[in-house]
Write an enzyme that holds these catalytic residues in place. Structure first.
Site, mmCIF file in Angstrom:
data_model
loop_
_atom_site.group_PDB
_atom_site.id
_atom_site.type_symbol
_atom_site.label_atom_id
_atom_site.label_comp_id
_atom_site.label_asym_id
_atom_site.label_seq_id
_atom_site.Cartn_x
_atom_site.Cartn_y
_atom_site.Cartn_z
ATOM 1 N N GLY A 195 26.836 5.163 15.807
ATOM 2 C CA GLY A 195 27.214 6.177 16.788
ATOM 3 C C GLY A 195 26.140 6.463 17.827
ATOM 4 O O GLY A 195 26.322 7.294 18.702
ATOM 5 N N LYS A 201 32.263 5.108 5.650
ATOM 6 C CA LYS A 201 33.440 5.030 4.790
ATOM 7 C C LYS A 201 33.218 5.797 3.491
ATOM 8 O O LYS A 201 32.118 5.761 2.931
ATOM 9 C CB LYS A 201 33.754 3.562 4.477
ATOM 10 N N GLU A 241 37.038 -6.433 11.299
ATOM 11 C CA GLU A 241 37.498 -5.055 11.385
ATOM 12 C C GLU A 241 38.414 -4.887 12.594
ATOM 13 O O GLU A 241 38.112 -5.377 13.686
ATOM 14 C CB GLU A 241 36.299 -4.100 11.511
ATOM 15 N N ARG A 251 29.123 -10.813 6.078
ATOM 16 C CA ARG A 251 28.519 -10.638 4.753
ATOM 17 C C ARG A 251 29.579 -10.090 3.805
ATOM 18 O O ARG A 251 30.686 -9.789 4.226
ATOM 19 C CB ARG A 251 27.379 -9.640 4.855
#
Lengths: 192, 505
Positions: free
Chosen positions: B165, B237, B275, B292
């Site tokens: 962020g 998450k 993603e 990964r």
């Protein structure tokens, strides 16, 4: 491992604070080795008695079977986080409680110095930045230092408005939880 | 093959378990404060790297390579975090004559740069969020406004080298664009040493959906059923699951096709994750690729029955993927993962490192606990706060939620404050049960609570706390002799070793 029967002795009284409410709690050994715990509920003023069959497990946790609650069975972990402060864990909950032994109550936490507000580290970690210097006038809630732990930086706010009277750490210092980082004088008038 | 696991905590334990299962030799590395960590004892060999701070241990490339040489490792598994997506490290491993268990360093580099990954996706025909490449720093104010108007509002200004962020700004109208770009640039410059930024349209009420892939050295790429990772606190998450209630069979196929197209285009080898953002119309956009193994890989393993770490190792040994693609895309039952962080949810998720005095992990039907700590271990202040992951599998989602609730209540961690009370609260939410959420859901729900404790007690629980506190006090006040100070085994041994050393002098 010690079971209740090994440490049975006389009755004892404690002041127990849970959920911000304090009550005098008495622990009384019964002849069958169980322990009766009694207190007056601070909200309803009802006399409560719970008779517990209690065993201390190898892990240090307590296994309780409450005789008068339909043999309700509970496992509770307890960990002293500070003198007189216990962190309890049961059923996915974590609860901070305070316990004071009636005989030792006077020697409890040192009384805070009048007019001084210590600024303490909320958790162990490393001081990344000190944001105030001696003589600075600060507001309540103003960030005075940044402490990093577990890759997260946390700003430590001033507990009160006042003037910084002492800075006890510098950038890069490692600190324990509760360590005093700075001191703010709250009674000082801003007449320099 | 002898694998050095360049990591710590639960992921080191996870990889070392695979090594043992496959009969492959293993080497653990550890920092000073991790001497008593379980991963050290789960390896055939163990090498100390240096002091606790990551820069002097787990992030120190030369020391990790020296450890590999010292213990005669032939391959390196990077886990996640630390050096896992560092192309310099991957290159250094290969240059030292070792096998890197992961993709080629050049692929890590390409997919690690956000704009380069976007370009690769566009070239492969994979949809991306409308946006731009890195903005030229000499753009005039008018040119800048023209670019942002073209992307559309609301939009994000993001740092090319970004993460976490930082260097990120949200802009809702053309008014604030110029100053927002300037402040994003300066923040990115400070944080990453690179002030370049790009624009990306904000996809509102989007879900975070990701696709696991495995690629072998023979050109085969196998995509897996999606993972739903929208339950996040500040972009971190918290709870993940597979499959997603929001993904139809048709969207699953389309996601899988997109994942294969992009992975094949970059000749991806090993385990990787793409993603995506999924909007409410079922349209998805590629965000980035993680080159990964991911924290949440177990949910995929639980619904597919395929061991991803075994396959990482087999691929690194040159084996061909023999996984039936239909099996990888057809979930059996439902799996949920909860991340157990050592943070205090009642104090704004403050990091809470410390000594674990007792520990009982949940187990039983359908439960998997991937942990990296044990009783007597002091959770260090230097590393990530995640101490374990609880994964629940059940025939359907509702049963998996119930099972997760049961497992989290079974978890007994003495001495350490964790987010378990907050996890239980999330599981109780109607929106969660209904699968009605997006990536902003948890932050909004937490704001609404306004700091209310996650451990508000019922009357019965309050009584129980009173009884337990009084009894604990009763026992400890009965112990006449002062209690010995509680010290971790690590410091006790170190203390003993120091005294020994002093005596010998």
């Amino acid at each position: 491992m010690s079971s209740a029967t090994e440490s049975v002795r006389g009755r004892a009284r404690f002041e127990v604070e849970v959920a911000g409410r304090s009550r005098q709690v008495e622990v009384t050994p019964a002849e069958d080795g169980r322990l009766a715990v009694t207190w007056v509920d601070p909200v309803t003023a009802i006399h409560v008695t719970r008779v517990a069959d209690v065993t201390r497990l190898a892990s240090g946790a307590l296994s309780l079977v409450l005789g008068d609650s339909g043999h309700a069975s509970h496992e509770i972990t307890g960990h002293e986080t500070a003198p007189g402060a216990l962190l309890l864990g049961f059923d996915g909950r974590r609860v901070q409680v305070r316990v004071a032994d009636q005989r030792r109550r006077k020697s409890a936490a040192a009384a805070p110095v009048e007019g001084e507000a210590p600024v303490t580290a909320p958790m162990p970690g490393k001081v990344v930045r000190v944001l105030a210097a001696i003589g600075d006038t600060v507001e309540e809630g103003q960030g005075l230092a940044v402490v990093e732990a577990m890759k997260m930086e946390n700003e430590v706010p001033s507990p009160a408005a006042g003037i910084v009277s002492d800075v006890r750490v510098t950038d890069g210092d490692s600190v324990d939880a509760g360590a005093v980082l700075l001191v703010v004088r709250t009674d000082a008038e801003g007449d320099d | 093959m002898k694998i050095l696991v360049a990591n710590r905590g639960e992921i080191a334990v996870r990889v070392l378990r695979a090594c043992r299962e496959m009969g492959v030799g293993s080497v653990a590395v550890y920092s000073e404060c991790d001497r008593t960590a379980p991963h050290v004892r789960m390896a055939d060999h163990a090498v100390e790297l240096g002091p606790g701070p990551p820069g002097e241990s787990y992030l120190h490339i030369e020391r990790v390579l020296a450890a590999a040489t010292a213990a005669e490792a032939t391959a390196v598994h990077p886990g996640y975090g630390f050096l896992a997506e560092n192309p310099t490290f991957a290159r250094a491993v290969v240059d030292a004559g070792l096998t890197f268990i992961g993709p080629d360093a050049d692929v890590i580099e390409t997919m690690g740069g956000k704009t380069a990954a976007r370009r690769a996706a566009i070239d492969a025909g994979v949809p991306v969020v409308p946006g731009t490449e890195a903005l030229n720093s000499s753009l005039s104010e008018e040119e800048l406004r023209a670019r942002t108007d073209e992307v559309g509002y609301p939009l994000f200004i993001k740092a090319v080298a970004g993460g976490g962020g930082r260097g990120m700004r949200r802009v809702d109208t053309s008014d604030g664009v110029v100053s927002a770009v300037a402040s994003a640039r300066s923040e990115a410059e400070t944080a990453f040493g690179d002030g370049s930024v790009y624009l990306e349209r904000l996809v509102e009420k989007a879900r975070h959906i990701e696709v696991q892939v495995l690629g072998d050295t023979h050109g085969t790429v196998v995509p897996f059923v999606e993972r739903e990772c929208s339950i996040q606190r500040r972009h971190q998450k918290v709870i993940e699951e597979s499959p997603s209630v929001a993904v139809t069979l048709e969207v699953r196929r389309a996601l899988a096709d997109a994942a294969v197209a992009l992975s094949s285009a970059v000749s991806y080898v090993g385990a990787g994750t793409l993603e995506f953002l999924l909007d409410r119309d079922g349209q998805f956009y590629f965000l980035e690729m993680n080159t990964r193994l991911q924290v949440e890989h177990p949910v995929t393993e639980m619904v597919s029955g395929i061991d991803l770490v075994h396959w990482q190792i087999r691929i690194a040994q040159g084996e061909r993927l023999t996984i039936d693609p239909e099996r990888a895309l057809t979930p059996v039952g439902h799996a949920i993962e909860s991340r157990v962080y050592a943070e205090d949810p009642d104090r704004g998720f403050l990091p809470s490192p410390g000594l674990i005095t007792s520990l009982r992990s949940p187990s039983g039907p359908g439960i998997r606990d991937d942990g990296g700590v044990e009783a007597g271990f002091e959770v260090p202040v230097f590393y990530d706060s995640m101490i374990s992951k609880v994964i629940a599998w059940a025939p359907d989602r509702e049963a998996a939620i119930i099972r997760m609730d049961r497992a989290l209540r079974e978890y007994e961690i003495g001495g350490l404050i964790t987010v378990i009370p907050a996890l239980l609260w999330i599981l109780e939410q109607e929106d969660f049960a209904a699968g009605e959420f997006d990536t902003g859901y948890l932050d909004r729900a937490l704001t609404k609570r306004a700091g209310e404790s996650f451990s508000v007690l019922s009357q019965r629980e309050e009584e129980l706390a009173v009884v337990a506190a009084a009894l604990l006090a009763y026992f400890s006040s009965g112990e006449r002799a002062p209690e010995p100070p509680v010290v971790s085994t690590a410091s006790a041994w170190r203390q003993a070793a120091r005294s020994e050393a002093v005596r010998e002098r």
